[in-house]
Design an enzyme around this catalytic site. Sequence first.
Site, PDB file in Angstrom:
ATOM      1  N   PHE A 112       0.813  -1.224   0.000  1.00 39.39           N
ATOM      2  CA  PHE A 112       0.000   0.000   0.000  1.00 39.39           C
ATOM      3  C   PHE A 112       0.841   1.268   0.000  1.00 39.39           C
ATOM      4  O   PHE A 112       0.333   2.347  -0.321  1.00 39.39           O
ATOM      5  CB  PHE A 112      -0.963  -0.002   1.198  1.00 39.39           C
ATOM      6  CG  PHE A 112      -0.422   0.650   2.435  1.00 39.39           C
ATOM      7  CD1 PHE A 112       0.429  -0.041   3.283  1.00 39.39           C
ATOM      8  CD2 PHE A 112      -0.746   1.957   2.748  1.00 39.39           C
ATOM      9  CE1 PHE A 112       0.948   0.569   4.414  1.00 39.39           C
ATOM     10  CE2 PHE A 112      -0.233   2.576   3.879  1.00 39.39           C
ATOM     11  CZ  PHE A 112       0.617   1.880   4.720  1.00 39.39           C
ATOM     12  N   LYS A 113       2.124   1.172   0.343  1.00 37.87           N
ATOM     13  CA  LYS A 113       2.938   2.385   0.402  1.00 37.87           C
ATOM     14  C   LYS A 113       3.035   3.080  -0.962  1.00 37.87           C
ATOM     15  O   LYS A 113       3.238   4.289  -1.030  1.00 37.87           O
ATOM     16  CB  LYS A 113       4.317   2.081   0.966  1.00 37.87           C
ATOM     17  CG  LYS A 113       4.219   1.716   2.444  1.00 37.87           C
ATOM     18  CD  LYS A 113       5.525   1.615   3.144  1.00 37.87           C
ATOM     19  CE  LYS A 113       5.309   1.382   4.641  1.00 37.87           C
ATOM     20  NZ  LYS A 113       4.681   0.065   4.936  1.00 37.87           N
TER      21      LYS A 113
END
Length: 475
Positions: A112-113
């Site tokens: 998700f980064k």
Amino acid sequence: MKYLSTRGDATPRRFCEILLEGLAPDGGLYLPERYPQVDAATLARWRGLSYADLAFEILSLFIDDIPPADLKRLVHTTYTEATFGTRAITPLKKLEDGLHLEALSNGPTLAFKDMAMQLLGRLFEFELARRGEHLNILGATSGDTGSAAEYAMRGKRGIHVFMLSPHGRMSPFQQAQMFSLQDANIHNLAIEGVFDDCQDIVKAVSNDLEFKRRWKIGTVNSINWARLLAQVVYYFAGYFQAAQSDDGVVSFAVPSGNFGNICAGHVARRMGLPIKRLVLATNENDVLDEFFRTGTYRPRGAAETHETSSPSMDISKASNFERFVFDLVGRDGARTGALFGEALSRQGGFTVTREEFARIPGYGFVSGTSTHADRLATIRGTWQRCNVLIDTHTADGLKVAREHLEPGVPMIVLETALPAKFAATVAEAFADSGSPAPVPEVPAALAGIERLPRRFTVLPADTARVQQHIAAHAG
Ligand SMILES: *Cc1c(COP(=O)(O)O)cnc(C)c1O
């Protein structure tokens, strides 16, 4: 919109002034002076927007020093189907009635980064060009953050990245992901040591103020406000998909480490997004679960930090947590400074007052912990019951989410990584199940990545040698 520090420095700063900064000068973290309010009519208007247009609307409430046409172009070039795999960007996957996964990990590094880092790369490039400056980003990584930063900054003008990692200690897939990048502005430094050695070198270089100024050294760590702001968008996008109408409420479950992801949920809720609960999930490193159960925050030392099968949540202290506590104590900068400054350094922790603790439910937070055995059972059970394969971090979130389900309130579990990144643990989950383990799908863009040529430099764990390398290759 002006920004202030959680430790009381109220010098008003604008978005682009803090964009390239880490901590505020008084050691605090930056927050907006107020949370813009979103009413029902605005929610109704936003419901039909594309992800990029939604991002533009939300970011515009917090950024008033980038011309709207430029901001619009930046978000539209960031949030594309080509980069994130689908038109929805963060589609929901239904597991069962009232329980969904929100896919946040279909970006270039499968975690998700990318959602925030991809935007940060474009914001940095824009702002540096506007100032006629350049930046050398220095970081240490044991996996996810470093690769997300490199994929976001590759090929960007005015930016070089120097990423330190422990030589030979990252997973083969992670090494392949980072070291196969051939861009001239990406510098992988494999340090002969462990992750802590890498971090110590980054700290030593950052504390060498003369070197730092001379070589324009910067960072992209998780306390960066722009990263947090970019993450606010997918809480809105998840809400619109799970809530059938604008008077619905939803809850989110968030696999947490540094409290960055869930802090974005807190911001969305403070803006007026109808979020019932923010369910914080930890692994065996349960610093945050302990706080939400007891009111005591006690960061751990290295010896007490467990290496787990959800490694991106293996933290000893939660670097964004100060932002929530600032709101919890009524935005009292002196009090926040006393807790995170003196109390942490003298007593190694703090306990909020009874009255402050009693306010937590009003912020929607509940929490829970998940163990290695829980992860295996959750991965296996989700495959067998829902035919969906999840990764170990998402499994932590889902395990704790199930403990907080409420009838009539859809629960959205944030999927923070794809199972392909953690194939060994996924296989372990099926070891005694009597059925063959499903093999996690590797996205086409990454197939065969382990066979690509690699570009990295091995260096001893020595600050001076790293500085020499930066000086020889910096922009
Ligand atoms: C970074 C990360 C987390 C933790 O997120 P925080 O913002 O640090 O709380 C969870 N899962 C994955 C896969 C991550 O990479």
